[in-house]
Design a protein around this motif. Structure first.
Motif, PDB file in Angstrom:
ATOM      1  N   UNK A  81      45.550  46.353  45.729  1.00 41.82           N
ATOM      2  CA  UNK A  81      45.285  45.364  46.785  1.00 41.82           C
ATOM      3  C   UNK A  81      45.032  43.873  46.184  1.00 41.82           C
ATOM      4  N   UNK A  82      45.694  43.035  46.917  1.00 42.82           N
ATOM      5  CA  UNK A  82      45.630  41.636  46.533  1.00 42.82           C
ATOM      6  C   UNK A  82      44.920  40.766  47.735  1.00 42.82           C
ATOM      7  N   UNK A  83      43.870  39.891  47.405  1.00 43.84           N
ATOM      8  CA  UNK A  83      43.341  39.002  48.150  1.00 43.84           C
ATOM      9  C   UNK A  83      43.568  37.522  47.876  1.00 43.84           C
ATOM     10  N   UNK A  84      44.712  36.759  48.309  1.00 40.60           N
ATOM     11  CA  UNK A  84      45.203  35.543  47.623  1.00 40.60           C
ATOM     12  C   UNK A  84      45.152  34.437  48.600  1.00 40.60           C
ATOM     13  N   UNK A  85      44.619  33.359  47.864  1.00 37.63           N
ATOM     14  CA  UNK A  85      44.649  32.026  48.784  1.00 37.63           C
ATOM     15  C   UNK A  85      44.964  30.867  47.753  1.00 37.63           C
ATOM     16  N   UNK A  86      45.520  31.327  46.487  1.00 35.30           N
ATOM     17  CA  UNK A  86      45.928  30.164  45.568  1.00 35.30           C
ATOM     18  C   UNK A  86      47.263  30.812  44.672  1.00 35.30           C
ATOM     19  N   UNK A  87      48.042  29.978  44.253  1.00 31.89           N
ATOM     20  CA  UNK A  87      49.007  30.585  43.389  1.00 31.89           C
ATOM     21  C   UNK A  87      48.590  30.347  41.790  1.00 31.89           C
TER      22      UNK A  87
END
Length: 133
Positions: A81-87
């Motif tokens: 699972x990935x929880x992303x808010x930035x690259x």
């Protein structure tokens, strides 16, 4: 060790903030907390909780392509699972026993979680040392 924890806020790229806010993911609702007993991840309405002893490793990675990093994702390759808010980058936390996070009732379990916290190396160092709170 104490039951209080160390909290790591997510890094938010300004361009993605409006879309993430529609999902309920904002700085006030997105963080990773490490205590002497647990790892807790909150990403808007999604939660992941596991015993700290279940963490088997952490890798710092990135930068990412936005379509693979922003929002909640499940990897088709390994069910991580990935929880992303930035690259900019993040930390991939691996688990000994897969854990639920995205789907209600826990029928989908994840062997790892990638989080785009503001300081991935600090999170990795903390999880690598079982004696730190």
């Amino acid at each position: 060790m104490s039951a209080t924890g160390t909290r790591f806020p997510f890094r938010f790229d300004p361009v993605f903030r409006p879309a993430l806010a529609l999902l309920g993911v904002r700085p006030a609702t997105a963080w990773v907390e490490v205590t002497d007993r647990e790892l807790l991840i909150r990403y808007g309405p999604w939660r992941l909780r596991t015993e700290r002893a279940n963490v088997t490793g952490v890798d710092v990675s990135g930068p990412y392509r936005w379509w693979r990093a922003i929002g909640p994702h499940v990897s088709l390759a390994d069910r991580g699972v990935s929880f992303g808010s930035s690259t900019a980058g993040g930390a991939c936390v691996r688990f000994g026993a897969a854990v639920p996070a995205l789907v209600p009732a826990g029928w989908l379990r994840h062997p790892a979680a990638t989080v785009t916290v503001a300081d991935p190396p600090a999170l990795a160092r903390l999880l690598a040392d079982p004696d730190l709170p």
